[in-house]
Design an enzyme around this catalytic site. Sequence first.
Site, short mmCIF file in Angstrom:
data_model
loop_
_atom_site.label_atom_id
_atom_site.label_comp_id
_atom_site.label_asym_id
_atom_site.label_seq_id
_atom_site.Cartn_x
_atom_site.Cartn_y
_atom_site.Cartn_z
N LEU A 14 -1.64 7.43 4.42
CA LEU A 14 -1.30 6.38 3.45
C LEU A 14 0.10 5.91 3.84
O LEU A 14 0.97 6.75 4.15
CB LEU A 14 -1.28 6.93 2.02
CG LEU A 14 -2.62 7.32 1.39
CD1 LEU A 14 -2.38 8.00 0.04
CD2 LEU A 14 -3.50 6.08 1.21
N ASP A 15 0.34 4.62 3.83
CA ASP A 15 1.67 4.18 4.22
C ASP A 15 2.70 4.60 3.16
O ASP A 15 2.34 5.01 2.05
CB ASP A 15 1.71 2.68 4.53
CG ASP A 15 1.39 1.80 3.35
OD1 ASP A 15 0.61 0.86 3.52
OD2 ASP A 15 1.94 2.03 2.25
N ALA A 16 3.96 4.48 3.51
CA ALA A 16 5.02 5.00 2.65
C ALA A 16 5.04 4.33 1.28
O ALA A 16 5.40 4.96 0.28
CB ALA A 16 6.38 4.82 3.33
N THR A 30 2.45 3.30 -0.39
CA THR A 30 1.22 3.57 -1.13
C THR A 30 1.20 5.02 -1.59
O THR A 30 1.53 5.92 -0.83
CB THR A 30 -0.02 3.30 -0.24
OG1 THR A 30 0.00 1.95 0.19
CG2 THR A 30 -1.30 3.58 -0.99
N GLU A 82 -3.95 3.30 5.28
CA GLU A 82 -3.98 2.15 4.36
C GLU A 82 -2.62 1.48 4.46
O GLU A 82 -1.58 2.11 4.38
CB GLU A 82 -4.25 2.63 2.95
CG GLU A 82 -3.95 1.66 1.84
CD GLU A 82 -4.06 0.21 2.19
OE1 GLU A 82 -3.10 -0.53 1.90
OE2 GLU A 82 -5.05 -0.23 2.75
#
Length: 256
Positions: A110-112, A114, A256
């Site tokens: 998951l990106d930072a 999210t 994501e």
Amino acid sequence: MSEADAEGVRLQKVLANAGVASRRVSEQMIVEGRVRVNGVVVTELGSRIDPEVDLVDVDGTAIQLDSSKRYVMLNKPTGVVSSMNDDRGRPDLRRYTKDWDERLFNVGRLDADTSGLLVLTNDGDLAHVLAHPSFGVTKVYIAKVEGQVLPQTIQRLLKGVDLEDGRIAADKARLLDASRGESLVELTLHSGKNRIVRRMMAEVGHPVVELVRRQFGPLHLGTLPAGKARELTTVERGALLTLSRTDDSAPTDPAE
């Protein structure tokens, strides 16, 4: 060499050791044809298997035989990168694995910006399969976006939007709430493309303000607080292992 070493372990003993049921109840399950070994129904009580090699399921649900494997659910907060050792010194996932002696790693990313459900494990085979985009694990996101999302926008998300790397459609989409110039949208996707929710919502004119992943395959975030981690339950482990055994594609690491 012992008999167990030479011929394997009796199936009912393996089931009992795995916590499926008592040995007597496990025997009944075998007789009733509810147990499969490597996809084949086994009804003989004298059957022996190799727990390190053979795959066992009961009533179609995979059974974890290797007790050294750990499966952990993390509610990743925003501001944390999906890495066990970030080379840029940013907050990473190491702080959430201190309760386990095993060396855990994340399944996908998951990106930072999210938050939400991330699986941590030391089961490399499972991680490789579940992270592969062609496998298409279903993920459910809740996005707070700018502006009033209209029904026709939801329909557009379902029919598909054209992005720079191709056309993508949501499996499901629904408007949960709208107020004060913002909307809450639930999106279900099986795509593993990078930042897909943010790009889809930007394409339809509603940039994401906040994004959380609530579901990954059969796993639901539930009431797990942000920044907390817990081991999967027996039922959750069974569901995840069952899912992972349906595909053996090559590994990758989508986000994501």
